[in-house]
Design an enzyme around this catalytic site. Structure first.
Site, short mmCIF file in Angstrom:
data_model
loop_
_atom_site.label_atom_id
_atom_site.label_comp_id
_atom_site.label_asym_id
_atom_site.label_seq_id
_atom_site.Cartn_x
_atom_site.Cartn_y
_atom_site.Cartn_z
CE LYS A 188 -1.97 2.73 3.00
NZ LYS A 188 -2.13 3.98 2.21
CD GLU A 191 -3.72 7.87 2.11
OE1 GLU A 191 -4.25 8.21 3.17
OE2 GLU A 191 -2.84 6.99 2.03
N GLY A 241 6.70 5.88 8.06
CA GLY A 241 5.81 7.03 8.16
C GLY A 241 5.92 7.67 9.52
N GLY A 242 4.88 8.37 9.91
CA GLY A 242 4.89 9.10 11.16
C GLY A 242 4.79 8.20 12.38
CB THR A 245 0.74 6.39 11.24
OG1 THR A 245 0.11 7.65 10.97
CG2 THR A 245 0.07 5.31 10.42
N GLY A 246 2.65 4.84 13.31
CA GLY A 246 3.39 3.64 13.67
C GLY A 246 2.85 2.98 14.93
CD GLU A 263 12.62 5.55 8.32
OE1 GLU A 263 12.43 6.51 9.09
OE2 GLU A 263 12.66 5.64 7.09
CB CYS A 297 12.07 10.33 8.23
SG CYS A 297 13.19 9.27 7.29
CD GLU A 398 8.89 13.68 11.60
OE1 GLU A 398 9.89 13.30 10.96
OE2 GLU A 398 7.93 12.94 11.86
#
Length: 504
Positions: A188, A191, A241-242, A245-246, A263, A297, A398
Site C-alpha cells: 500500500k 494515497e 511514516g509518522g 501512525t506507527g 521506520e 524523516c 516533528e
C-alpha cells in the site's frame, strides 16, 4: 507506464488512471470509488486513483497467501529470483527519465532530486539481487553425534506500507528485499502519491514475476492500512511514516503477534562546533533541513551551534537560505519545491505560528509563497527560528517541513544533552575538525544514522533506522534483508538409535 483515461474535473485535461493490481490483474476498487491525486506545484488534478476497500485488501491478502503457499516464488532458487530483480532494475533505468518527471508532478520535489531517486531505486534492486546469491546460514560443531545448522527462510506474506515523501524509493527499499527473501507481498503506497509506486508494480509485472506474488492496493491508511496490519494472514507488516501512525500499526498487529518493522519520525540534531570548517558546516546545515523541502524523516531540523560561532552562523545561514530558489520542480532553476499537499502545508504553517507564540525568534521565512510561477501551489518559504529552547514544541515535535530550530550550546556535554533531549532518535551529525571529539559525541548520540562533517548521504549497503520512537528494525544493507527472513535451527542426529532415557 500508466494510461490516461479520465478527464480532470478541474481543467478538463486528460489525467492518469491509477488502478490496483491483485492476483495478476489490474482492477478498480470494488465499489468503483476513486481519489483525486493533486500536483502540489499547481493544485491541479493529475490522476484518479482507485480508492481501495477492506474487501480489496482481503482479496490481495488471500492472493498473496495462495501464491506463497504454492511456492511459485519462495521455492525458486536464489539465482532465479535474482534474475527477476535484475530485470526490474533494468526497466527502472529504461523508464527513469519519464518516471522522474512523474515523481516531480506527484510529490513536488525538484527534478534533480527525483532523478537521484530513480538511480538509487535501480541500484537497490541490483544490490539485493547480488546479495541473495551469496552464501548464508551457519553450522555449529556441537556434542556428538549431532550436527546443528541455521538457515534463513522467507517470513511469508508481508504487508508493506510506504509514505509520500519518497514515493518510488521507499517502495523499493521494502519491495526489493522482501522479494529477494522469497516472500509474497501486499503493498500500500501513500494515497497522496500513488503514481510511481503503481508504475513500479507495472515494471514488476513486465519482468514476469508470477501472479499473486506482488499485490497493490491503494486507499486510506485507516481502511486498507489497518486491514493489512491486523489481518491474520499477514505474517509481517513493514511501515515507514509518522510515529503516531506507527503506534496504531503496532496496536493493530498485536492481536496476531506478527513481526513489525517501523521506520518512523525524527527530530534530528545537527551539532556544529566552533572548530568546524565554517562554510562546509553552513552548507550542510542548509542541505540537511531544506533538501526535500524538509519533508525527510532524517532532516537536520535541530541545528545546535556552539556559542563562539552562534551569531556568525545565524548571519551566514540566513544569507544563504534567503537565496534558495523556490519553485515548481520541473523548473531547472528550482532548488526547493512545494510541500506535498494543502493539508500538510497548513500543518507546517501552524507550527510556524506556534514557534512565534512560544517566543522563538523568527529569522526569515514563515509564510506561504505565491507569485507568477507559483500559482496555487503549496509553497512555504525556507524558515528558521533562533534562540529556541528544548521545551518548545517546535524543538520537540516533528514538523516535516522547511523549518529549522537553531539552539546555542556550550561544550560537548551540553551538546549531547540537547541532542538527545527528544523522544526521537533517527539521525544526527557532528561538524568538527577534532576527530576524537567527533567520535566521542557520535558515540553518545542516541540515533541510528549518523554523520561526521556531512549530512544526508545514505547507501544501499548500510542499515537505515532509528532508536527510541523513531522505530523498530532496519532497512537496507544485510539488516534490511534479514528483516524479511525467519531464522530456523536444524539439528541432525548422525547416530540414529534409541536414547535409552527410559528403561522400559
Amino acid at each position: 507506464m500508466l494510461e490516461t483515461r479520465k478527464a480532470s474535473a478541474v481543467n478538463g485535461q486528460q489525467v492518469l488512471d491509477v488502478k490496483m493490481y491483485i492476483n495478476g490483474k489490474w482492477k478498480d476498487a470494488s465499489d468503483n470509488q476513486t481519489r483525486e491525486v493533486i500536483n502540489p506545484a499547481t493544485g491541479e488534478v493529475i490522476a484518479y486513483a482507485a480508492e481501495g476497500t477492506i474487501a480489496d485488501a482481503r482479496e490481495a491478502i488471500f492472493a498473496a497467501r495462495e501464491a506463497f503457499e504454492s511456492g511459485v516464488w519462495s521455492d525458486l532458487p536464489p539465482m532465479e529470483r535474482a534474475a527477476y530483480l535484475y530485470k526490474i532494475a533494468d526497466k527502472i533505468e529504461e523508464q527513469a527519465e519519464e518516471m522522474a518527471k512523474l515523481e516531480t508532478a506527484d510529490n513536488g520535489k525538484p527534478l534533480r532530486e527525483a532523478g537521484f531517486d530513480m538511480g538509487d531505486a535501480a541500484a537497490c534492486f541490483r544490490y539485493y539481487a547480488g546479495m541473495i546469491t551469496q552464501p548464508d546460514g551457519q553450522t555449529y560443531h556441537v556434542a556428538d553425534p549431532m550436527q546443528a545448522m541455521v538457515v534463513r527462510e522467507p517470513i511469508g506474506v508481508c504487508g508493506l506500507i510506504v509514505p509520500w515523501n519518497f514515493p518510488l524509493l521507499m517502495s523499493v527499499w521494502k519491495i526489493a528485499p522482501a522479494l529477494a527473501a522469497g516472500n509474497t507481498i501486499v503493498f500500500k503506497p501513500s494515497e497522496i502519491t500513488p503514481i510511481n509506486p503503481t508504475n513500479l508494480i507495472k515494471i514488476i509485472e513486465e519482468a514476469g514475476v508470477p501472479k499473486g506474488v506482488v499485490n497493490l492496493v491503494h486507499g486510506a491508511g485507516p481502511v486498507v492500512g489497518n486491514e493489512i496490519a491486523s489481518h491474520k494472514e499477514i505474517d509481517m507488516v513493514s511501515f515507514t511514516g509518522g510515529t503516531k501512525t506507527g503506534k496504531h500499526i503496532m496496536k493493530a498487529a498485536a492481536d496476531t503477534i506478527k513481526k513489525v518493522s517501523l521506520e518512523l519520525g525524527g527530530k534530528s540534531p545537527n551539532i556544529i562546533f566552533a572548530d568546524a570548517d565554517f562554510d562546509v558546516a553552513v552548507d550542510y546545515a542548509l542541505f540537511g533541513i531544506y533538501c526535500g523541502s524538509g519533508q525527510v524523516c532524517s532532516a537536520g531540523s535541530r541545528i545546535l551551534v556552539e556559542e563562539g560561532i552562534y551569531d556568525q552562523f545565524i548571519k551566514r545561514f540566513t544569507e544563504r537560505a534567503k537565496q534558495i530558489k523556490v519553485g515548481p520542480g520541473l523548473d531547472e532553476e528550482t532548488e526547493m519545491g512545494p510541500l506535498v499537499s494543502k493539508e500538510h502545508m497548513e500543518k507546517v504553517l501552524s507550527y510556524i505560528e506556534l514557534g512565534k507564540k512560544e517566543g522563538a525568534r523568527l529569522l526569515f521565512g514563515g509564510e506561504r509563497l505565491t507569485g507568477e510561477n507559483l500559482g496555487n501551489g503549496y509553497f512555504v518559504a525556507p524558515t528558521a527560528f533562533a534562540d529556541t529552547t528544548l521545551e518548545m514544541r517546535i524543538v520537540q515535535e516533528e514538523i516535516f517541513g522547511p523549518v529549522a530550530a537553531i539552539q546555542k550550546f556550550s561544550g560537548e556535554e551540553e551538546a549531547i544533552r540537547l541532542a538527545n533531549g527528544t523522544d526521537y532518535g533517527l539521525a544526527g551529525a557532528v561538524f568538527t575538525a577534532d576527530g576524537a571529539k567527533a567520535m566521542r559525541v557520535i558515540k553518545k548520540l542516541r540515533a541510528g544514522i549518523t554523520w561526521i562533517n556531512s549530512y544526508h548521504p545514505t547507501y544501499n549497503e548500510a542499515p537505515w533506522g532509528g532508536y527510541k520512537q523513531s522505530g523498530i528494525g532496519r532497512s537496507l544493507g544485510t539488516f534490511g534483508l534479514e528483516e524479511f527472513q525467519e531464522i530456523k535451527q536444524i539439528n541432525i542426529n548422525m547416530q540414529v538409535e534409541e536414547t535409552g532415557w527410559f528403561k522400559n
